[in-house]
Design an enzyme around this catalytic site. Sequence first.
Site, PDB file in Angstrom:
ATOM      1  N   TYR A  46      14.598   1.345   1.636  1.00 39.35           N
ATOM      2  CA  TYR A  46      15.408   1.889   2.722  1.00 39.35           C
ATOM      3  C   TYR A  46      16.878   1.943   2.335  1.00 39.35           C
ATOM      4  CZ  TYR A  46      11.282   1.416   5.683  1.00 39.35           C
ATOM      5  OH  TYR A  46      10.027   1.522   6.218  1.00 39.35           O
ATOM      6  N   TYR A  76      -1.258  -6.625   5.612  1.00 35.55           N
ATOM      7  CA  TYR A  76      -0.092  -6.674   4.730  1.00 35.55           C
ATOM      8  C   TYR A  76       0.959  -7.655   5.254  1.00 35.55           C
ATOM      9  CZ  TYR A  76       4.173  -5.196   2.363  1.00 35.55           C
ATOM     10  OH  TYR A  76       5.352  -5.178   1.655  1.00 35.55           O
ATOM     11  N   GLU A  81       8.080   2.911  14.933  1.00 34.35           N
ATOM     12  CA  GLU A  81       7.377   1.668  15.262  1.00 34.35           C
ATOM     13  C   GLU A  81       6.697   1.109  14.021  1.00 34.35           C
ATOM     14  OE1 GLU A  81       5.706  -1.577  17.203  1.00 34.35           O
ATOM     15  OE2 GLU A  81       7.303  -0.268  17.882  1.00 34.35           O
ATOM     16  N   GLY A 136       5.353   8.341  -3.865  1.00 29.79           N
ATOM     17  CA  GLY A 136       6.370   8.995  -3.051  1.00 29.79           C
ATOM     18  C   GLY A 136       5.994   9.227  -1.604  1.00 29.79           C
TER      19      GLY A 136
END
Length: 174
Positions: free
Chosen positions: A132, A26, A85, A97
């Site tokens: 976030y 990714y 991490e 979710g």
Amino acid sequence: MQATVRPASAEDAATIVALVRGLAEYEHEPMSSVKITEADVLRDGFGPERRFEALIAELDGRPVGFALYLYNYSTWEGRAGLFIEDLFVLPDARGHGLGRKLITAIAAIAEKRGCPRVDLNVLDWNPTRDFYHRLDITHMKDERQSWLPYRMRRSAIQALAQQADASWLTLPGE
């Protein structure tokens, strides 16, 4: 579909390695940069001297994500916090979710353990930053100060260690 999060167990070692490889893909990193093995996960996550803990995210019982976290320490707070991490959900499992469930589980762990903060790093191009922000997880940069992440890699560790006066240093079992 049922989305769940549970603590990782030693039986998840191969899954954790596979998910770390998925994260590297990714992040457009070469697979050769992923050095972790099942033996590393077993030793450091489930051995006598645990270096990290992990959560596994599942979709209908299939492992599709993980969060790997460990303690850090704030001298200003005088308390241990948690450092995430890695937090990763496979692309085909997003939208259920699971990322939120991983974050809220870590928040619950931090709250239960009395950790005043949880830290993590996010790549500047990662669209997860918006996620976030929606959870009130803030980017620390402001006009007064800007913390920049730095890393000492193996070659620098070796070079600097050779310069150290560390005659006092002993490791467990020595």
